[in-house]
Design a protein around this motif. Structure first.
Motif, PDB file in Angstrom:
ATOM      1  N   GLU A  45       0.416  -0.981  -0.290  1.00 15.53           N
ATOM      2  CA  GLU A  45       0.422  -0.012  -0.054  1.00 15.53           C
ATOM      3  C   GLU A  45       0.924   1.556   0.200  1.00 15.53           C
ATOM      4  O   GLU A  45       0.548   2.512  -0.443  1.00 15.53           O
ATOM      5  CB  GLU A  45      -0.960  -0.043   0.937  1.00 15.53           C
ATOM      6  CG  GLU A  45      -1.623   1.068   0.598  1.00 15.53           C
ATOM      7  CD  GLU A  45      -2.874   1.203   2.263  1.00 15.53           C
ATOM      8  OE1 GLU A  45      -3.928   0.692   2.451  1.00 15.53           O
ATOM      9  OE2 GLU A  45      -2.085   0.835   3.624  1.00 15.53           O
ATOM     10  N   ALA A  46       2.272   1.425   0.799  1.00 19.27           N
ATOM     11  CA  ALA A  46       3.105   2.503   1.121  1.00 19.27           C
ATOM     12  C   ALA A  46       3.215   2.734  -0.599  1.00 19.27           C
ATOM     13  O   ALA A  46       3.845   3.840  -0.814  1.00 19.27           O
ATOM     14  CB  ALA A  46       3.825   1.801   2.163  1.00 19.27           C
ATOM     15  N   GLU A  47       3.584   1.726  -1.034  1.00 17.27           N
ATOM     16  CA  GLU A  47       4.604   1.502  -1.800  1.00 17.27           C
ATOM     17  C   GLU A  47       3.982   1.903  -3.330  1.00 17.27           C
ATOM     18  O   GLU A  47       3.589   3.129  -3.621  1.00 17.27           O
ATOM     19  CB  GLU A  47       5.140   0.332  -2.739  1.00 17.27           C
ATOM     20  CG  GLU A  47       6.463  -0.093  -3.230  1.00 17.27           C
ATOM     21  CD  GLU A  47       6.475  -1.452  -3.530  1.00 17.27           C
ATOM     22  OE1 GLU A  47       7.504  -2.323  -2.635  1.00 17.27           O
ATOM     23  OE2 GLU A  47       5.881  -2.054  -4.431  1.00 17.27           O
ATOM     24  N   ASP A  48       2.217   1.794  -3.491  1.00 11.25           N
ATOM     25  CA  ASP A  48       1.042   1.821  -3.707  1.00 11.25           C
ATOM     26  C   ASP A  48       1.652   3.567  -4.130  1.00 11.25           C
ATOM     27  O   ASP A  48       1.389   4.777  -5.095  1.00 11.25           O
ATOM     28  CB  ASP A  48      -0.396   1.735  -3.745  1.00 11.25           C
ATOM     29  CG  ASP A  48      -0.133   1.215  -5.164  1.00 11.25           C
ATOM     30  OD1 ASP A  48      -1.054   0.076  -5.315  1.00 11.25           O
ATOM     31  OD2 ASP A  48       0.057   1.427  -5.900  1.00 11.25           O
ATOM     32  N   ALA A  49       1.801   4.287  -2.602  1.00 10.13           N
ATOM     33  CA  ALA A  49       1.246   5.649  -2.226  1.00 10.13           C
ATOM     34  C   ALA A  49       2.065   5.985  -2.882  1.00 10.13           C
ATOM     35  O   ALA A  49       1.941   7.862  -3.698  1.00 10.13           O
ATOM     36  CB  ALA A  49       0.612   5.869  -0.821  1.00 10.13           C
ATOM     37  N   GLU A  50       3.623   5.701  -3.098  1.00 15.53           N
ATOM     38  CA  GLU A  50       4.744   6.328  -2.936  1.00 15.53           C
ATOM     39  C   GLU A  50       4.210   6.733  -4.252  1.00 15.53           C
ATOM     40  O   GLU A  50       5.120   7.847  -5.037  1.00 15.53           O
ATOM     41  CB  GLU A  50       5.563   5.545  -2.772  1.00 15.53           C
ATOM     42  CG  GLU A  50       7.036   6.473  -2.141  1.00 15.53           C
ATOM     43  CD  GLU A  50       8.349   5.331  -1.625  1.00 15.53           C
ATOM     44  OE1 GLU A  50       9.339   5.340  -2.229  1.00 15.53           O
ATOM     45  OE2 GLU A  50       7.748   5.252  -0.573  1.00 15.53           O
ATOM     46  N   ARG A  51       4.516   5.694  -4.851  1.00 17.24           N
ATOM     47  CA  ARG A  51       4.347   5.085  -6.724  1.00 17.24           C
ATOM     48  C   ARG A  51       3.485   6.638  -7.112  1.00 17.24           C
ATOM     49  O   ARG A  51       3.774   7.476  -7.915  1.00 17.24           O
ATOM     50  CB  ARG A  51       4.189   4.206  -7.729  1.00 17.24           C
ATOM     51  CG  ARG A  51       4.407   3.680  -8.712  1.00 17.24           C
ATOM     52  CD  ARG A  51       4.343   2.991  -9.121  1.00 17.24           C
ATOM     53  NE  ARG A  51       2.689   2.330  -9.052  1.00 17.24           N
ATOM     54  CZ  ARG A  51       1.988   2.049  -9.338  1.00 17.24           C
ATOM     55  NH1 ARG A  51       1.545   2.843 -10.042  1.00 17.24           N
ATOM     56  NH2 ARG A  51       0.646   1.255  -8.957  1.00 17.24           N
ATOM     57  N   ARG A  52       2.353   6.894  -6.399  1.00 18.97           N
ATOM     58  CA  ARG A  52       0.873   7.976  -6.848  1.00 18.97           C
ATOM     59  C   ARG A  52       1.479   9.382  -7.128  1.00 18.97           C
ATOM     60  O   ARG A  52       1.522  10.103  -7.619  1.00 18.97           O
ATOM     61  CB  ARG A  52      -0.164   7.648  -6.672  1.00 18.97           C
ATOM     62  CG  ARG A  52      -1.196   7.510  -7.764  1.00 18.97           C
ATOM     63  CD  ARG A  52      -3.231   7.211  -6.349  1.00 18.97           C
ATOM     64  NE  ARG A  52      -2.362   5.841  -5.800  1.00 18.97           N
ATOM     65  CZ  ARG A  52      -2.556   5.331  -5.405  1.00 18.97           C
ATOM     66  NH1 ARG A  52      -3.672   6.025  -4.032  1.00 18.97           N
ATOM     67  NH2 ARG A  52      -3.858   3.748  -4.989  1.00 18.97           N
TER      68      ARG A  52
END
Ligand code: GDP
Length: 865
Positions: free
Chosen positions: A91-98
C-alpha cells in the motif's frame, strides 16, 4: 470461495478481522474464510473497538494474545501478521508511486508553462527582429537587385524546410496512430481477462480500465503539447535562420505573411498546389498608371504592389500614379508580362470605321469667308443671310451661332462659317479641324489686293482648299474689278476671267448684287468636289465656337462633319465630354438631330471646349470620361512642359541674349473662345523693337489656380476678359504676388498692354477692388425698380464706386449704383459683414446669389520691367 480469492488483493481492510474461524486455518491461504468467521465473531460478543477498527487497529490485538481471537495459533498469527505487513508495504509503495506520478505530472505542467512563456518571448523577439530588419531593408532597398538571388535561395530553403517539417509531422502522426492502435488491442484483452477473472459486475471490471484510459489520453495530450512546443521551437529556430537569410535577401515579411506562406506550403504538400499556381498575364501598360489599377490589371493585391514598389525605394500609395518603366519592373517582379500601350489608345474607341461607298451621301459644302479687313466680309455674310431670310426661310435669324445654312437658287444647301477672317480658320486648322471645304476670298474692288488678302491666299493654299474670289463693293464708283483680277495673278490665283480655274464673282454686299451668282458658284464648286458623308454612323464634328452661357451652362456650336448627332448621344469633345441635352439649329430652334454639314448648338457639356476641338460620339459615358481625362492630363503635361521651358529657361536665355528686347508675358482668360483669340492676335501685334507681348497661355473660363501657378512661374500677368478669378485663384494670386487684371473692353485691354509694354505709361489708371457683396434677395420696388438685398462679404461697398455684376464669375453688367441703402437710409458706404440694399443705374436683371464687385479707379505710378 473463488470470489473471496478475487477480493484478496483489494480487501486489505477485511483481512485483519479474520482469524475467528477455524476453517481458515485449515486452508491457510484464504482470508475469505476469515470474513465468515468474522461474521460469526459479530455474533459472538466481543470488544467493539476491535471489531470496528481497521487493519492498523487490529494489529495490537493480534499481537496481544489476550485479545487474540480464540482458536488461532501463534504460527497462524505470525503468518497473518506477515501477510498484513506485506499488504501494508504494498500500500505504502502504491501511495509513493502515485505521489511520484503526481510530482512528475506537476513537473510536466511546469515545464509546459515555461515553454509557453519562452515561446511567447521568442515570438516577441522575432517580431522585433523583423521590424528592425524591415527598417534596415528600406535603407538597403537599392541593393535589392543583387540581394534578389539570395532572397530566392532563402525562399527555397524555407519552402524546403517547411516541406520536410510537414513530412516529419506526418511521420510522427503515423507513428502515433500505430502506437495507439497497438496499445488499444493490448489493453482490451487485459480488460477482458480482468473481467473474466473478476465478477461479471461491469462496474468493477471497468473501474480500473477507465482511469488507465484517461491516463493515456492525458499522456497523448501531453505528447501533443510537447510536440506543439517542439514545432514552435523548430519554427522559431527556422525563423532565426530565415530571418538571417531574409536579412541578406532584403525581404520583409509580416508574421501573418509567414503563416500564410506556411499554410500555402502545407497545401502544396497535400496536393492543393495546382490551385495556387500562378497565372502569367499580359498586362496592358499605358504611359502612366495608378498603382491600384496596375494591381487590378495583374490581378494582384494592391497592398502587395505597394510593398513591391517600396522595396524598389518608391514610397507610393495605391492611389498614386507611377510611370510605365517602374510599372514594368513591378509587372516583371510579379511574373507577368507588360504590354506597352500608348495612353492615346483610349481614343481607339472613337469610331474609325471606313464608310462604305453605298452609305455615302452628298453633303452641303462648308464655306469660310476670308479677306482683308474692311473689304466687306461681315457685310457679305450678313447680306447672304438676309437674302436667305427674304427668300422664304421660316423663323428668321434670331440668334447667331457661328455658322448658318442657306439654300442656293438651285435648291442646294450651303453652310457658312460665321467667323470671318483667317485667324479662326488657322486656329481651327491648328487643332486638326479642317472643316472648310471652300474659301470665299473677298477682295474690295476699290482697294484691290492687300496684305491680308495675300495671307488668306496662303492659308487657303496651305490647307488645299479651293477658292472662289468675290470681288466686293462693285457698286462703288471707284470699283475696279479688273485690277483685282490682275493683281491676283501675282499671287498665283488665276481667275476664270483670266482663263484660270478659280471662279470669280462680282458682288456688292451693300446692294445684294451678284449674291445669287456667288451662291451658284459655291454650289458648282461643291459639285466638283463631290462632298460626301455617311449620315448613318456615329457623329463627328468640329467645335466652331464655345462659350459659358449664364443660363445654359457650357454651349458649343458644332459643325457636324460626318454621321448624325442626336439628342442623348454621349460624346467627347477635346478635353471635355457630355451627353447631348439639347440641340439648337442656327435659327435657335430645338432639333432632334443634325446631319453632315449642319451647324448646331450643343448643350450638355461638362465644360467649355475650345474652338477647333473635335467632337466624337462614343458608346459609353465611361469611355467619354476616360478619353476626356486622358486628353486633359496630356494637355496639362504639355502645358507644364511648355510653361517650364518657354518661361523660365527660354525667357531668361532670351533676356540675356538680346537684352534690349523686353518681353511682357501674359496669360489671357476670356468668356468666349472668339474673344480670347482676338485678344491674343491683337496682343501679339503689340510691341516694337524694344518690347514684345508674349502670350503664354489663353483659354476660356474663370481664372483658376493653375493659371495663377503658370503666371507665377513665368512672372506673367493674368488678363481676365469678362471673367474673374475663382476664390482659390484669387487668394493664390495675392499670396504669390501675381497680378490679375480685368477688362471688359478689348480696346482698353490692348491699350493698357500697349502702354505697359512700351513703357510709355507713367501713371496708370488702375482698378482697385474695394469690396464684394452677395445678393441675397431681390425686391421689386415701384418707382425704383429691382433692389438687391445684399450682404457685403468682403471690404466695403461705396456709393460712389463703380460696380460690376458677376454671375458664375462672368461679368454680366458694369455700371454705377443708383442707391446704396442701409435700413432705409441712403449711406455712403457699408462695411463687410453688414447688409445693405443696392440698385443699379439703368440695369434691372439682378438675381439672388449674383455677386457685386465694387471697385474704384486710382492713378498709380508704375515702372516697367
Ligand atoms: P470686314 O472687316 O471685312 O468684315 O468688312 P465689313 O463687312 O465690316 O465692311 C467694311 C465696310 O465696308 C463697312 O462700312 C461696310 O458698310 C462697307 N461695305 C461692305 N460691303 C460693301 C459693298 O458691297 N459696297 C459698299 N459700298 N460698301 C460695302
Amino acid at each position: 470461495m473463488s470470489d473471496t480469492d478475487g477480493k484478496k488483493p483489494l480487501g486489505l481492510g477485511g483481512a485483519p478481522r479474520s482469524g475467528q474461524v477455524k476453517q481458515s486455518f485449515s486452508h491457510g491461504r484464504t482470508k475469505s474464510v476469515v470474513v465468515e468467521t468474522k461474521r460469526k465473531r459479530v455474533v459472538v460478543p466481543t470488544k467493539p473497538g476491535a471489531a470496528g477498527a481497521g487493519a492498523g487497529g487490529n494489529q495490537p490485538s493480534l499481537g496481544d494474545p489476550s485479545k487474540r481471537p480464540a482458536g488461532i495459533t501463534d504460527a497462524e498469527m505470525e503468518r497473518r501478521l506477515a501477510a498484513l505487513r506485506a499488504a501494508k508495504a504494498r500500500e505504502a509503495e502504491d501511495a509513493e508511486r502515485r505521489a511520484e506520478e503526481e510530482r512528475q505530472r506537476e513537473e510536466e505542467r511546469q515545464r509546459r508553462r515555461e515553454e509557453i512563456e519562452a515561446k511567447e518571448r521568442a515570438d516577441r523577439e522575432r517580431e522585433e527582429a523583423l521590424r528592425l530588419k524591415a527598417e534596415e531593408e528600406e535603407r538597403a532597398a537599392r541593393e535589392a537587385a543583387e540581394a534578389k538571388a539570395a532572397a530566392a535561395a532563402a525562399r527555397k530553403a524555407e519552402i524546403l524546410g517547411t516541406r520536410s517539417r510537414a513530412a516529419v509531422q506526418a511521420e510522427e502522426k503515423a507513428a502515433e496512430a500505430a502506437a495507439t492502435e497497438a496499445t488499444q488491442p493490448a489493453a482490451a484483452p487485459r480488460a477482458n481477462a480482468n473481467s473474466a477473472e473478476e465478477t461479471r459486475g461491469g462496474a468493477s471490471a471497468k473501474a480500473p480500465l477507465s482511469p488507465r484510459k484517461t491516463d493515456r489520453e492525458r499522456e497523448d495530450r501531453d505528447r501533443d503539447s510537447r510536440k506543439g512546443k517542439g514545432d514552435d521551437g523548430r519554427r522559431s529556430g527556422k525563423l532565426t535562420l530565415s530571418a538571417a537569410l531574409e536579412g541578406e535577401g532584403g525581404r520583409t515579411r509580416s508574421l501573418a505573411a509567414m503563416k500564410r506562406k506556411q499554410e500555402k506550403a502545407r497545401q502544396k504538400a497535400m496536393g492543393f498546389g495546382q490551385k495556387a499556381e500562378k497565372q502569367s498575364r499580359d498586362v496592358q501598360l499605358p504611359e502612366t498608371i495608378v498603382v491600384s489599377e496596375l494591381a487590378n490589371r495583374m490581378a494582384e493585391r494592391a497592398a502587395d504592389v505597394v510593398k513591391s514598389l517600396m522595396k524598389m525605394g518608391m514610397m507610393v500609395t495605391m492611389n498614386q500614379t507611377i510611370d510605365a518603366d517602374t510599372a514594368e519592373l513591378v509587372i516583371d517582379e510579379f511574373g507577368h508580362k507588360a504590354v506597352r500601350v500608348s495612353d492615346s489608345d483610349v481614343e481607339q474607341v472613337i469610331d474609325t470605321v471606313e464608310d462604305k461607298a453605298e452609305d455615302l451621301q452628298p453633303r452641303p459644302p462648308i464655306v469660310t469667308i476670308m479677306g482683308h479687313v474692311d473689304h466687306g466680309k461681315t457685310s457679305l455674310l450678313d447680306a447672304i443671310r438676309k437674302t436667305n431670310v427674304v427668300s422664304g426661310e421660316a423663323g428668321g435669324i434670331t440668334q447667331h451661332i457661328g455658322a448658318y445654312q442657306v439654300r442656293a437658287a438651285n435648291g442646294s444647301l450651303i453652310s457658312f462659317l460665321d467667323t470671318p477672317g483667317h485667324a479662326a480658320f488657322t486656329s481651327m486648322r491648328a487643332r486638326g479641324a479642317q472643316v472648310t471645304d471652300i474659301v470665299v476670298l473677298v477682295v474690295a474692288a476699290d482697294d484691290s489686293v492687300m496684305p491680308q488678302t495675300v495671307e488668306a491666299i496662303a492659308h487657303a493654299k496651305a490647307a488645299k482648299v479651293p477658292m472662289i474670289v468675290a470681288i466686293n463693293k462693285c457698286d462703288k464708283p471707284a470699283a475696279n474689278p479688273q485690277k483685282v483680277r490682275t493683281e491676283l495673278l501675282q499671287h498665283e490665283v488665276v481667275v476664270e476671267a483670266m482663263s484660270g480655274d478659280v471662279q470669280d464673282v462680282e458682288v456688292s454686299a451693300l446692294t445684294g448684287k451678284g449674291l445669287d451668282n456667288l451662291l451658284e458658284a459655291i454650289a458648282l464648286q461643291a459639285e466638283v468636289l463631290e462632298l460626301k458623308a455617311n449620315p448613318t454612323r456615329a457623329a463627328m464634328g468640329a467645335v466652331i465656337e464655345a462659350k459659358l452661357d449664364v443660363g445654359r451652362g457650357p454651349v458649343a456650336t458644332v459643325l457636324v462633319q460626318n454621321g448624325t448627332l442626336r439628342k442623348g448621344d454621349i460624346f467627347v469633345v477635346g478635353e471635355k465630354w457630355g451627353k447631348v441635352r439639347a440641340l439648337l439649329s442656327d435659327k435657335g430652334e430645338p432639333v432632334d438631330e443634325a446631319g453632315p454639314s449642319v451647324p448646331v448648338e450643343v448643350l450638355g457639356l461638362n465644360g467649355t471646349p475650345e474652338a477647333g476641338d473635335v467632337l466624337n460620339v462614343v458608346e459609353t459615358e465611361a469611355q467619354a470620361r476616360e478619353i476626356a481625362a486622358y486628353r486633359e492630363q496630356a494637355a496639362k503635361d504639355k502645358r507644364a512642359a511648355a510653361g517650364a521651358a518657354t518661361t523660365l529657361e527660354q525667357l531668361m536665355a532670351k533676356a540675356k541674349a538680346d537684352a534690349d528686347v523686353a518681353e511682357l508675358p501674359v496669360l489671357v482668360k476670356a468668356d468666349v473662345q472668339g474673344s480670347s483669340e482676338a485678344i491674343v492676335q491683337a496682343l501679339e501685334k503689340v510691341g516694337n523693337d524694344e518690347v514684345r507681348v508674349r502670350v503664354l497661355h489663353y483659354g476660356v473660363g474663370a481664372i483658376t489656380d493653375s493659371d495663377v501657378g503658370l503666371a507665377e512661374a513665368s512672372g506673367a500677368a493674368i488678363i481676365g476678359f469678362n471673367v474673374r478669378a475663382n476664390a482659390t485663384a484669387r487668394s493664390a494670386a495675392q499670396q504669390k504676388g501675381v497680378e490679375i487684371r480685368y477688362y471688359s473692353i478689348i480696346y482698353d485691354l490692348i491699350d493698357d498692354i500697349k502702354k505697359a509694354a512700351s513703357g510709355l505709361l507713367k501713371a496708370e489708371v488702375r482698378e482697385n477692388f474695394i469690396g464684394y457683396a452677395r445678393i441675397q434677395e431681390v425686391f421689386r420696388i415701384t418707382g425704383i425698380g429691382n433692389v438687391a438685398g445684399c450682404l457685403v462679404t468682403e471690404g466695403v461697398a461705396r456709393r460712389s464706386a463703380g460696380v460690376r455684376l458677376l454671375r458664375d464669375n462672368v461679368v454680366i453688367h458694369e455700371g454705377t449704383l443708383k442707391t446704396l441703402k442701409r435700413f432705409k437710409d441712403e449711406v455712403k458706404e457699408v462695411h463687410s459683414g453688414q447688409e445693405c440694399g443696392m440698385a443699379f443705374e439703368r440695369y434691372e436683371d439682378i438675381r439672388a446669389n449674383d455677386v457685386i464687385e465694387i471697385f474704384e479707379r486710382e492713378e498709380i505710378q508704375r515702372s516697367l520691367t
